[in-house]
Design a protein around this motif. Structure first.
Motif, PDB file in Angstrom:
ATOM      1  N   ALA A  36       0.837  -1.212   0.000  1.00  0.00           N
ATOM      2  CA  ALA A  36       0.000   0.000   0.000  1.00  0.00           C
ATOM      3  C   ALA A  36       0.863   1.250   0.000  1.00  0.00           C
ATOM      4  O   ALA A  36       0.591   2.212  -0.729  1.00  0.00           O
ATOM      5  N   ALA A  37       1.922   1.252   0.801  1.00  0.00           N
ATOM      6  CA  ALA A  37       2.822   2.410   0.832  1.00  0.00           C
ATOM      7  C   ALA A  37       3.487   2.608  -0.526  1.00  0.00           C
ATOM      8  O   ALA A  37       3.701   3.740  -0.967  1.00  0.00           O
ATOM      9  N   GLY A  38       3.811   1.509  -1.202  1.00  0.00           N
ATOM     10  CA  GLY A  38       4.402   1.617  -2.533  1.00  0.00           C
ATOM     11  C   GLY A  38       3.470   2.268  -3.533  1.00  0.00           C
ATOM     12  O   GLY A  38       3.914   2.889  -4.500  1.00  0.00           O
ATOM     13  N   LEU A  39       2.160   2.155  -3.295  1.00  0.00           N
ATOM     14  CA  LEU A  39       1.196   2.767  -4.202  1.00  0.00           C
ATOM     15  C   LEU A  39       1.192   4.290  -4.117  1.00  0.00           C
ATOM     16  O   LEU A  39       0.577   4.952  -4.948  1.00  0.00           O
ATOM     17  N   LEU A  40       1.880   4.864  -3.126  1.00  0.00           N
ATOM     18  CA  LEU A  40       2.047   6.316  -3.106  1.00  0.00           C
ATOM     19  C   LEU A  40       2.774   6.780  -4.372  1.00  0.00           C
ATOM     20  O   LEU A  40       2.503   7.864  -4.894  1.00  0.00           O
ATOM     21  N   THR A  41       3.706   5.948  -4.838  1.00  0.00           N
ATOM     22  CA  THR A  41       4.406   6.254  -6.084  1.00  0.00           C
ATOM     23  C   THR A  41       3.441   6.225  -7.255  1.00  0.00           C
ATOM     24  O   THR A  41       3.469   7.084  -8.139  1.00  0.00           O
ATOM     25  N   SER A  42       2.562   5.222  -7.271  1.00  0.00           N
ATOM     26  CA  SER A  42       1.573   5.134  -8.346  1.00  0.00           C
ATOM     27  C   SER A  42       0.596   6.305  -8.298  1.00  0.00           C
ATOM     28  O   SER A  42       0.203   6.837  -9.338  1.00  0.00           O
TER      29      SER A  42
ATOM     30  N   ASN B 133       9.777   3.014 -18.896  1.00  0.00           N
ATOM     31  CA  ASN B 133       9.707   3.703 -17.617  1.00  0.00           C
ATOM     32  C   ASN B 133       8.984   2.871 -16.564  1.00  0.00           C
ATOM     33  O   ASN B 133       9.315   2.912 -15.374  1.00  0.00           O
ATOM     34  N   ALA B 134       7.984   2.103 -16.980  1.00  0.00           N
ATOM     35  CA  ALA B 134       7.306   1.197 -16.055  1.00  0.00           C
ATOM     36  C   ALA B 134       8.290   0.176 -15.501  1.00  0.00           C
ATOM     37  O   ALA B 134       8.275  -0.142 -14.303  1.00  0.00           O
ATOM     38  N   ALA B 135       9.154  -0.336 -16.363  1.00  0.00           N
ATOM     39  CA  ALA B 135      10.166  -1.294 -15.908  1.00  0.00           C
ATOM     40  C   ALA B 135      11.114  -0.649 -14.904  1.00  0.00           C
ATOM     41  O   ALA B 135      11.471  -1.251 -13.885  1.00  0.00           O
ATOM     42  N   THR B 136      11.523   0.586 -15.172  1.00  0.00           N
ATOM     43  CA  THR B 136      12.437   1.292 -14.273  1.00  0.00           C
ATOM     44  C   THR B 136      11.806   1.487 -12.899  1.00  0.00           C
ATOM     45  O   THR B 136      12.415   1.183 -11.868  1.00  0.00           O
ATOM     46  N   PHE B 137      10.565   1.971 -12.872  1.00  0.00           N
ATOM     47  CA  PHE B 137       9.912   2.253 -11.600  1.00  0.00           C
ATOM     48  C   PHE B 137       9.481   0.986 -10.867  1.00  0.00           C
ATOM     49  O   PHE B 137       9.406   0.977  -9.640  1.00  0.00           O
ATOM     50  N   ALA B 138       9.170  -0.074 -11.603  1.00  0.00           N
ATOM     51  CA  ALA B 138       8.758  -1.316 -10.955  1.00  0.00           C
ATOM     52  C   ALA B 138       9.851  -1.813 -10.021  1.00  0.00           C
ATOM     53  O   ALA B 138       9.597  -2.170  -8.865  1.00  0.00           O
TER      54      ALA B 138
ATOM     55  N   LEU C 191       5.984   9.342 -19.733  1.00  0.00           N
ATOM     56  CA  LEU C 191       6.855   8.982 -18.614  1.00  0.00           C
ATOM     57  C   LEU C 191       6.051   8.410 -17.453  1.00  0.00           C
ATOM     58  O   LEU C 191       6.432   7.403 -16.844  1.00  0.00           O
ATOM     59  N   ASN C 192       4.937   9.024 -17.154  1.00  0.00           N
ATOM     60  CA  ASN C 192       4.243   8.717 -15.908  1.00  0.00           C
ATOM     61  C   ASN C 192       3.160   7.654 -16.034  1.00  0.00           C
ATOM     62  O   ASN C 192       2.734   7.108 -15.016  1.00  0.00           O
ATOM     63  N   ILE C 193       2.714   7.359 -17.235  1.00  0.00           N
ATOM     64  CA  ILE C 193       1.884   6.165 -17.404  1.00  0.00           C
ATOM     65  C   ILE C 193       2.691   4.951 -16.963  1.00  0.00           C
ATOM     66  O   ILE C 193       2.206   4.062 -16.264  1.00  0.00           O
ATOM     67  N   GLY C 194       3.965   4.940 -17.353  1.00  0.00           N
ATOM     68  CA  GLY C 194       4.839   3.863 -16.913  1.00  0.00           C
ATOM     69  C   GLY C 194       5.097   3.905 -15.422  1.00  0.00           C
ATOM     70  O   GLY C 194       5.101   2.872 -14.746  1.00  0.00           O
ATOM     71  N   ALA C 195       5.310   5.113 -14.902  1.00  0.00           N
ATOM     72  CA  ALA C 195       5.601   5.244 -13.474  1.00  0.00           C
ATOM     73  C   ALA C 195       4.417   4.831 -12.611  1.00  0.00           C
ATOM     74  O   ALA C 195       4.596   4.412 -11.466  1.00  0.00           O
ATOM     75  N   ALA C 196       3.208   4.944 -13.141  1.00  0.00           N
ATOM     76  CA  ALA C 196       2.027   4.503 -12.394  1.00  0.00           C
ATOM     77  C   ALA C 196       1.843   2.994 -12.508  1.00  0.00           C
ATOM     78  O   ALA C 196       1.610   2.300 -11.514  1.00  0.00           O
ATOM     79  N   GLY C 197       1.948   2.489 -13.723  1.00  0.00           N
ATOM     80  CA  GLY C 197       1.680   1.067 -13.941  1.00  0.00           C
ATOM     81  C   GLY C 197       2.741   0.150 -13.380  1.00  0.00           C
ATOM     82  O   GLY C 197       2.428  -0.913 -12.826  1.00  0.00           O
ATOM     83  N   GLY C 198       4.013   0.543 -13.512  1.00  0.00           N
ATOM     84  CA  GLY C 198       5.097  -0.323 -13.065  1.00  0.00           C
ATOM     85  C   GLY C 198       5.009  -0.701 -11.592  1.00  0.00           C
ATOM     86  O   GLY C 198       4.956  -1.894 -11.247  1.00  0.00           O
ATOM     87  N   PRO C 199       4.967   0.275 -10.665  1.00  0.00           N
ATOM     88  CA  PRO C 199       4.877  -0.073  -9.243  1.00  0.00           C
ATOM     89  C   PRO C 199       3.585  -0.791  -8.878  1.00  0.00           C
ATOM     90  O   PRO C 199       3.577  -1.632  -7.976  1.00  0.00           O
ATOM     91  N   ALA C 200       2.481  -0.462  -9.561  1.00  0.00           N
ATOM     92  CA  ALA C 200       1.212  -1.116  -9.252  1.00  0.00           C
ATOM     93  C   ALA C 200       1.290  -2.612  -9.556  1.00  0.00           C
ATOM     94  O   ALA C 200       0.870  -3.450  -8.758  1.00  0.00           O
ATOM     95  N   VAL C 201       1.832  -2.947 -10.716  1.00  0.00           N
ATOM     96  CA  VAL C 201       1.985  -4.359 -11.074  1.00  0.00           C
ATOM     97  C   VAL C 201       3.021  -5.022 -10.163  1.00  0.00           C
ATOM     98  O   VAL C 201       2.829  -6.147  -9.697  1.00  0.00           O
ATOM     99  N   ALA C 202       4.111  -4.312  -9.904  1.00  0.00           N
ATOM    100  CA  ALA C 202       5.161  -4.868  -9.057  1.00  0.00           C
ATOM    101  C   ALA C 202       4.659  -5.142  -7.650  1.00  0.00           C
ATOM    102  O   ALA C 202       5.007  -6.169  -7.040  1.00  0.00           O
ATOM    103  N   ALA C 203       3.832  -4.254  -7.103  1.00  0.00           N
ATOM    104  CA  ALA C 203       3.307  -4.437  -5.744  1.00  0.00           C
ATOM    105  C   ALA C 203       2.493  -5.715  -5.630  1.00  0.00           C
ATOM    106  O   ALA C 203       2.500  -6.380  -4.587  1.00  0.00           O
ATOM    107  N   ALA C 204       1.814  -6.078  -6.727  1.00  0.00           N
ATOM    108  CA  ALA C 204       0.977  -7.282  -6.702  1.00  0.00           C
ATOM    109  C   ALA C 204       1.804  -8.558  -6.600  1.00  0.00           C
ATOM    110  O   ALA C 204       1.276  -9.615  -6.241  1.00  0.00           O
ATOM    111  N   THR C 205       3.086  -8.492  -6.918  1.00  0.00           N
ATOM    112  CA  THR C 205       3.937  -9.693  -6.875  1.00  0.00           C
ATOM    113  C   THR C 205       4.596  -9.904  -5.518  1.00  0.00           C
ATOM    114  O   THR C 205       5.194 -10.957  -5.296  1.00  0.00           O
ATOM    115  N   LEU C 206       4.510  -8.913  -4.626  1.00  0.00           N
ATOM    116  CA  LEU C 206       5.240  -9.006  -3.363  1.00  0.00           C
ATOM    117  C   LEU C 206       4.751 -10.135  -2.474  1.00  0.00           C
ATOM    118  O   LEU C 206       5.515 -10.687  -1.699  1.00  0.00           O
TER     119      LEU C 206
END
Length: 393
Positions: A39-45, A218-223, A338-353
């Motif tokens: 949830a805290a990681g979603l602050l980035t998203s 950019n999604a890959a970078t932020f993920a 830039l930021n479509i990636g920055a939103a999607g990357g962490p959101a998808v990454a958070a789901a894998t934790l």
């Protein structure tokens, strides 16, 4: 490069520090506000979502404003949101401040990118973008690790106060660097460039293609970047003070990457894309496999920072080139990509934790996103990166 361009980079440094700093603060914010790490990681998203929506909205709003007025308003609102964020005890309020800060950041970048294009010759957009992105990479090198150390020593709220203070030199730089009535592309062209025509540029296949590719990279970078702290302290078994060290290495790599690519992206974009893309994919896979080995982790973080920003910066420069017929909105298209990636990357990454891959899930997500970008880009490399002076029509 003209002095006003570097003054814009100072403000980008302050905003970049805020955007990236959560990578080193996610565990502390989660513990302090009693929410999960995901949830805290979603602050980035949330920040990135605000950037996506804010880029075109703020660009339209600022079309008729003088450059200095626009930039000052956006920076001051940005500072105010960090003061509120430092004071709140409520995670929802903190989430809201991130969205508002992102709107201000998006407006600033949309105007700054369009203005930067007027400060250089037509064939130097990549270099101008490199200077602005250098402000972001310096934020990763100095601001973000400094924020992580400050957060470790004084708590995460201290970093929000620090960002508010960082906005002060940015305000002074804008006041000194831009005359009160100076108008950039976004303002000067608005009368002769109807908004509907600029929005219609989004139907161009070339513009859409490079926006999609820039978003994926950019999604890959932020993920991976957003969740580096758990990898450092968990998978690699290093202490908390190693987190800022890793962030510095990533930032140093990103500075090298964006600086070198800034000089190549105007003349040889195809070389950067074809060369950096496969290496970036292999690097993420290697990081996922070798993250438990501290030496390998430190080396690969530097390399991935360089490759990510070299490739991502080049693709975003291509957005500016393809949006040449959208002089008031082109900067917002680049910001949105830039930021479509920055939103999607962490959101998808958070789901894998919470899965079997645990802390390394975000790195595997980064690998898959870059692989997808390559599958799209390499067959159409001449379309994505035409010869100098050419654009896709």
């Amino acid at each position: 490069m003209p002095l006003p361009l570097y003054l814009l980079a100072v403000a980008v440094f302050a905003m970049g520090t805020s955007e990236f700093m959560l990578a080193g603060l996610v565990p502390d914010i989660a513990a302090g506000l009693d929410v999960s790490v995901g949830a805290a990681g979603l602050l980035t998203s949330a920040f990135a979502v605000g950037m996506i929506a804010g880029a075109p909205l703020m660009a339209v709003l600022a079309r008729k404003w003088p450059v200095r007025t626009s930039l000052l308003c956006f920076v001051l609102v940005f500072a105010a949101t960090h003061i509120v964020g430092a004071l709140t005890e409520n995670f929802s309020v903190l989430l809201l401040t991130r969205v508002i800060a992102a709107l201000a950041n998006a407006g600033f970048l949309a105007v700054a990118l369009s203005t930067a294009a007027t400060l250089v010759t037509a064939d130097q957009k990549g270099r101008a973008l490199g200077v602005l992105l250098a402000g972001t990479t310096v934020a990763v090198i100095a601001g973000v690790p400094g924020g992580a150390v400050l957060g470790t020593m004084l708590g995460w709220r201290a970093t929000f106060w620090a960002i508010a203070l960082l906005c002060l030199p940015a305000v002074l730089g804008i006041v000194k660097g831009f005359p009160p009535r100076m108008r950039g592309t976004a303002q000067g062209a608005s009368a002769g460039s109807p908004l509907r025509n600029e929005i219609a540029q989004l139907a161009k296949p070339g513009l859409l293609l490079v926006m999609v590719l820039g978003s994926l990279v950019n999604a890959a970078t932020f993920a991976a970047f957003t969740f580096l702290a758990p990898i450092v302290t968990g998978t690699a078994g290093l202490g908390e003070l190693w987190v800022p060290v890793v962030l510095v290495l990533f930032g140093c790599g990103s500075f090298v990457g964006v600086t070198l690519a800034g000089r190549l992206s105007d003349q040889r974009p195809g070389l950067v894309i074809a060369g950096c893309g496969p290496m970036l994919l292999l690097g993420w896979v290697a990081l996922a496999i070798l993250a438990a080995q501290p030496v390998a982790l430190l080396l690969l973080v530097f390399v991935q920072g360089a490759l990510s920003f070299a490739l991502g910066g080049t693709l975003i420069a291509r957005v500016l080139y393809e949006a040449v017929d959208a002089p008031t909105m082109g900067g917002s298209y680049a910001t949105a990509a830039l930021n479509i990636g920055a939103a999607g990357g962490p959101a998808v990454a958070a789901a894998t934790l919470g899965t079997s891959v645990s802390d390394l899930g975000p790195v595997w997500v980064s690998s898959l996103l870059v692989a997808l970008a390559l599958l799209i880009a390499l067959p159409f490399l001449r379309v994505v990166a035409p010869r100098v002076g050419q654009a896709i029509r």
